[in-house]
Write an enzyme that holds these catalytic residues in place. Structure first.
Site, short mmCIF file in Angstrom:
data_model
loop_
_atom_site.label_atom_id
_atom_site.label_comp_id
_atom_site.label_asym_id
_atom_site.label_seq_id
_atom_site.Cartn_x
_atom_site.Cartn_y
_atom_site.Cartn_z
CB CYS A 1 41.92 -6.64 71.01
SG CYS A 1 41.35 -6.02 69.43
CB ALA B 1 10.66 -4.94 44.05
CB SER C 1 22.98 -6.81 39.04
OG SER C 1 23.92 -6.98 40.10
CG ASP D 1 18.69 -1.92 53.17
OD1 ASP D 1 18.50 -1.71 51.95
OD2 ASP D 1 18.10 -2.83 53.79
CB CYS E 1 38.23 -3.74 69.40
SG CYS E 1 37.67 -5.20 70.29
CG HIS F 1 26.47 -9.62 51.07
ND1 HIS F 1 25.97 -9.18 49.87
CD2 HIS F 1 26.96 -10.86 50.83
CE1 HIS F 1 26.16 -10.09 48.94
NE2 HIS F 1 26.75 -11.13 49.49
C1 BV8 Z 1 33.66 -14.60 48.21
C2 BV8 Z 1 28.43 -5.78 51.50
C3 BV8 Z 1 35.06 -16.45 48.61
C4 BV8 Z 1 29.34 -4.60 51.50
C5 BV8 Z 1 28.62 -6.83 49.29
C6 BV8 Z 1 38.31 -12.04 43.06
C7 BV8 Z 1 38.75 -12.10 44.38
C8 BV8 Z 1 37.90 -12.46 45.41
C9 BV8 Z 1 36.58 -12.76 45.13
C10 BV8 Z 1 36.16 -12.68 43.82
C11 BV8 Z 1 37.00 -12.34 42.77
N1 BV8 Z 1 36.27 -12.35 41.62
C12 BV8 Z 1 35.00 -12.68 41.90
C13 BV8 Z 1 34.93 -12.88 43.22
C14 BV8 Z 1 33.80 -13.22 43.94
C15 BV8 Z 1 33.18 -11.90 44.43
C16 BV8 Z 1 32.21 -11.47 43.36
O1 BV8 Z 1 31.19 -12.08 43.21
N2 BV8 Z 1 32.59 -10.42 42.61
C17 BV8 Z 1 31.70 -10.00 41.53
C18 BV8 Z 1 31.70 -8.48 41.44
C19 BV8 Z 1 32.16 -10.67 40.25
N3 BV8 Z 1 32.47 -12.25 45.64
C20 BV8 Z 1 33.06 -12.09 46.82
O2 BV8 Z 1 34.13 -11.55 46.98
C21 BV8 Z 1 32.28 -12.65 47.98
N4 BV8 Z 1 33.12 -13.50 48.75
O3 BV8 Z 1 33.51 -14.94 47.07
O4 BV8 Z 1 34.43 -15.31 49.12
C22 BV8 Z 1 36.40 -15.99 48.09
C23 BV8 Z 1 37.27 -15.36 48.96
C24 BV8 Z 1 38.52 -15.01 48.49
C25 BV8 Z 1 38.87 -15.24 47.15
C26 BV8 Z 1 37.97 -15.84 46.28
C27 BV8 Z 1 36.71 -16.21 46.75
C28 BV8 Z 1 31.77 -11.54 48.87
C29 BV8 Z 1 30.69 -10.77 48.12
C30 BV8 Z 1 30.01 -9.80 49.08
C31 BV8 Z 1 30.46 -8.39 48.80
N5 BV8 Z 1 29.71 -7.45 49.65
N6 BV8 Z 1 27.95 -6.03 50.13
C32 BV8 Z 1 28.61 -3.32 51.21
O5 BV8 Z 1 27.41 -3.34 50.88
O6 BV8 Z 1 29.27 -2.27 51.33
S1 BV8 Z 1 28.00 -7.12 47.76
C33 BV8 Z 1 27.07 -5.83 47.21
O7 BV8 Z 1 26.64 -6.24 45.92
C34 BV8 Z 1 25.79 -5.52 47.97
O8 BV8 Z 1 25.54 -6.36 49.05
C35 BV8 Z 1 24.73 -5.78 46.92
O9 BV8 Z 1 23.54 -6.20 47.43
C36 BV8 Z 1 25.40 -6.85 46.16
C37 BV8 Z 1 24.84 -7.33 44.88
O10 BV8 Z 1 24.47 -6.24 44.14
P1 BV8 Z 1 22.89 -6.08 43.93
O11 BV8 Z 1 22.21 -6.20 45.24
O12 BV8 Z 1 22.47 -6.99 42.85
O13 BV8 Z 1 22.80 -4.59 43.53
P2 BV8 Z 1 23.11 -4.00 42.09
O14 BV8 Z 1 23.22 -2.52 42.26
O15 BV8 Z 1 24.22 -4.76 41.46
O16 BV8 Z 1 21.80 -4.33 41.22
C38 BV8 Z 1 20.56 -3.76 41.58
C39 BV8 Z 1 19.52 -4.45 40.71
O17 BV8 Z 1 18.24 -3.96 41.10
C40 BV8 Z 1 19.67 -4.15 39.23
O18 BV8 Z 1 19.57 -5.36 38.49
C41 BV8 Z 1 18.50 -3.23 38.91
O19 BV8 Z 1 17.99 -3.46 37.60
C42 BV8 Z 1 17.49 -3.68 39.93
N7 BV8 Z 1 16.50 -2.66 40.31
C43 BV8 Z 1 16.63 -1.31 40.33
N8 BV8 Z 1 15.48 -0.75 40.77
C44 BV8 Z 1 14.63 -1.78 41.07
C45 BV8 Z 1 15.28 -2.99 40.78
N9 BV8 Z 1 14.70 -4.19 40.96
C46 BV8 Z 1 13.44 -4.22 41.43
N10 BV8 Z 1 12.75 -3.09 41.74
C47 BV8 Z 1 13.30 -1.87 41.56
N11 BV8 Z 1 12.59 -0.76 41.86
#
Ligand code: BV8
Length: 251
Positions: free
Chosen positions: A154, A235, A193, A107, A151, A122
């Site tokens: 290309c 936070a 998370s 963001d 693009c 990311h």
């Molecule tokens: C990778 C951009 C190597 C896009 C994002 C199967 C196939 C392929 C990969 C995988 C697979 N299985 C697992 C994986 C790995 C996968 C992964 O980790 N999956 C998870 C779901 C298990 N990872 C990937 O794919 C990564 N690449 O591994 O490459 C590879 C390649 C091929 C094959 C194998 C491996 C790429 C990951 C990046 C994805 N893109 N974002 C977009 O935003 O549209 S990730 C997305 O989740 C966001 O960026 C976000 O930031 C991120 C993490 O989530 P959080 O930020 O933690 O947000 P969330 O909502 O979950 O939690 C919020 C937290 O805040 C909560 O805990 C809440 O309690 C807390 N909160 C709420 N209010 C407050 C607060 N805290 C403080 N103050 C408050 N007021």
């Protein structure tokens, strides 16, 4: 509500620390009104799971739907302002000689708040790149509902310049984040998370390297049992208290 009490040992360590690294997730933008990544989506997007939309396959299947999702998120972020949590990290950067802010967020709110040493693991919602040849492009993506952007080099489709699930993170940025985690004396995991890898590995890398690891989150996460201190709160409340109790100022 009284100000949260920050552990004395953390305050003492921060005052003398040279190297600090922070990992943030969507939770730090929650108090700016930006929904977190796993929070139930609203309106048109309620029927979609973000983890299914944020993939190359979803874009191949329906580029317009994916662009409209990102454009709707851009509109939300444009209306948002950095909150006291973002601003407290700007102050922390001023106080620490070697400070690195690693964010999973796309963001851009940390930069708008005034942070400088930022690693965007990311990507960024407001940048686009070529889907075919990966050429970086500057022009902003289309207004919602227009024809799909092409693009200029290309002629292939443009896509949001973010890292989708199943895609590699930018190697140089991930390497810099891993180095910061390895060298940090204090490592914060804030508003995440701790479910998405490889970002979720970073606090554990810091812990293994001997850092004091501090989690700030109103909810427990899979990381919570491993950290040195778990500060259960928002936070935007905990970080200003930490700055005030450590350096005697209001961020
Ligand atoms: C990778 C951009 C190597 C896009 C994002 C199967 C196939 C392929 C990969 C995988 C697979 N299985 C697992 C994986 C790995 C996968 C992964 O980790 N999956 C998870 C779901 C298990 N990872 C990937 O794919 C990564 N690449 O591994 O490459 C590879 C390649 C091929 C094959 C194998 C491996 C790429 C990951 C990046 C994805 N893109 N974002 C977009 O935003 O549209 S990730 C997305 O989740 C966001 O960026 C976000 O930031 C991120 C993490 O989530 P959080 O930020 O933690 O947000 P969330 O909502 O979950 O939690 C919020 C937290 O805040 C909560 O805990 C809440 O309690 C807390 N909160 C709420 N209010 C407050 C607060 N805290 C403080 N103050 C408050 N007021």
């Amino acid at each position: 509500m009284s100000e949260p009490r920050i552990p004395a040992e953390l305050i003492h360590r921060l005052r003398s620390a040279r190297r600090v690294a922070v990992l943030t997730g969507a939770g730090i933008s929650a108090e700016s009104g930006v929904p977190t990544f796993r929070e139930a989506q609203t309106g048109l997007w309620a029927q979609y799971n973000p983890e299914e939309l944020a993939t190359p396959d979803a874009f191949r299947r329906n580029p317009q739907l994916v662009w409209d999702w990102y454009l709707s998120r851009q509109e939300r972020v444009r209306l948002a302002e950095p909150n006291p949590g973002h601003l407290a990290l700007v102050e922390m950067e001023r106080r620490i000689a070697d400070f690195t802010l690693i964010t999973q967020n796309v963001d851009g709110l940390h930069r708008r708040a005034g942070s400088h040493q930022i690693l965007e693991l990311h990507g960024n919602l407001f940048r686009a790149k070529c889907f075919s040849e990966d050429c970086p492009v500057e022009n902003p993506p289309p207004e919602s509902g227009e024809i799909l952007p092409r693009c200029p080099q290309c002629g292939g489709l443009l896509r949001p310049d973010v890292v989708w699930f199943g895609e590699m993170l930018p190697a140089n940025i991930l390497r810099a984040a891993e180095k910061a985690a390895t060298q940090a004396e204090v490592f914060f995991s804030i508003g995440t998370s701790a479910l998405v890898y490889p970002a979720a590995d970073l606090p554990l890398t810091a812990l293994t390297a001997g850092a004091m690891v501090v989690e700030i989150n109103p909810q427990p996460t899979p990381l919570s049992p491993h950290v040195t201190f778990s500060l259960n709160g928002a936070a935007g409340v905990v970080l200003p208290a930490l700055i005030a109790q450590t350096w005697g100022i209001v961020a």
